[in-house]
Design an enzyme around this catalytic site. Sequence first.
Site, PDB file in Angstrom:
ATOM      1  CD  GLN A  26     -28.538  17.682  13.712  1.00  0.00           C
ATOM      2  OE1 GLN A  26     -27.352  17.733  13.410  1.00  0.00           O
ATOM      3  NE2 GLN A  26     -28.945  17.395  14.939  1.00  0.00           N
ATOM      4  CG  ASN A  32     -26.950   8.290  20.906  1.00  0.00           C
ATOM      5  OD1 ASN A  32     -26.292   9.321  20.765  1.00  0.00           O
ATOM      6  ND2 ASN A  32     -28.175   8.161  20.425  1.00  0.00           N
ATOM      7  CG  ASP A  69     -30.634  15.818  23.443  1.00  0.00           C
ATOM      8  OD1 ASP A  69     -31.366  16.829  23.603  1.00  0.00           O
ATOM      9  OD2 ASP A  69     -30.460  15.283  22.341  1.00  0.00           O
ATOM     10  CE1 TYR A 127     -26.399   8.720  17.082  1.00  0.00           C
ATOM     11  CE2 TYR A 127     -27.034   9.860  15.066  1.00  0.00           C
ATOM     12  CZ  TYR A 127     -27.119   8.754  15.898  1.00  0.00           C
ATOM     13  OH  TYR A 127     -27.902   7.683  15.537  1.00  0.00           O
ATOM     14  CE  LYS A 136     -30.509  11.407  24.114  1.00  0.00           C
ATOM     15  NZ  LYS A 136     -29.324  10.995  23.347  1.00  0.00           N
ATOM     16  CD1 TRP A 182     -31.474  15.514  18.786  1.00  0.00           C
ATOM     17  CD2 TRP A 182     -31.299  14.952  16.621  1.00  0.00           C
ATOM     18  NE1 TRP A 182     -30.194  15.037  18.574  1.00  0.00           N
ATOM     19  CE2 TRP A 182     -30.059  14.686  17.259  1.00  0.00           C
ATOM     20  CE3 TRP A 182     -31.435  14.671  15.267  1.00  0.00           C
ATOM     21  CZ2 TRP A 182     -28.961  14.153  16.572  1.00  0.00           C
ATOM     22  CZ3 TRP A 182     -30.347  14.146  14.576  1.00  0.00           C
ATOM     23  CH2 TRP A 182     -29.127  13.890  15.225  1.00  0.00           C
TER      24      TRP A 182
END
Length: 305
Positions: free
Chosen positions: A288, A69, A216, A87, A188, A284
Amino acid sequence: MGLLDEVRASAEAMAKSARFVRVQTDAIAAYAASLPLSELENPELDAATHYLGAPEATLAYVLTLDAINFGSGYFPKLTKRPGLSGYFTVAASLRDAYEARGPLSAARLQTLTSEDCRVIFGQADNPDPAVAELMRLFSRALNDLGTYVLQAFGGSFRALVDAADGSAERLVSVLNEMPFYQDVGFYKRAQLTAADLSVARVAEFGDLDRLTIFADNLVPHVLRVDGILSYEPGLLERIEREELIPAGSAEEREIRACALHAVELIAGALHHEVTSMQLDYLLWNRGQLPAYKAQPRHRTRTVFY
């Protein structure tokens, strides 16, 4: 001081002395109050892009996926599935491999080549040198996981998780035996693995509240767009023209550290009624949305995110 206390203290110290990134502390309280905390209820892995089978197979899938990842700095060159990010392309490709041929055993992971990875992750026809480099890194990461699970845990992915004895913080230390997890100051992917195992409901940890954000390049981007982080103009110009920010540089570490510290401040403003892990999940997913995707985020080629 525990390992994750050290992470928090290191991030705070870096944020306070940072030259390229600033946490807008005056904006924290209002921002915290504006967050839609109702979105934090019952996170789960999306079955459309993740393998969700029998518990032991799912546990192995999560460990395997989180071993690779990383690669956001390479993802602009990756051949992506329609409508999916880098991802989710990787996650869905690994899911398909599991569904077609069953879980990848530790012994199989130990022998995977970069060419095998090209096939599994849909990059066989992609000639870009950056993608070739990423597939080599994927191969090394999966080889490391296979070797570690075989040599230290008798080939059992479950035994690796059980070695943490129900502690997410201890799982970080267990995973830190592998080189690509030695993300000093942030950890992370090791932290994220504990969270993902919990979300997949294949492991339980009594200290998930100890986790920080999974530092990240997306959560810092969301915080910058939302006005919680500000970047030195020259750094912002480099990011906007999509120049790679070197791994381990002062700029790159400050971006991650300031985001981590900012989320700790947000959690404090919310009286720690939500965890840093939950705030990471919210931010996170916010990243998107089209408004955030429309603006370049920092890109770094690293095995840590």
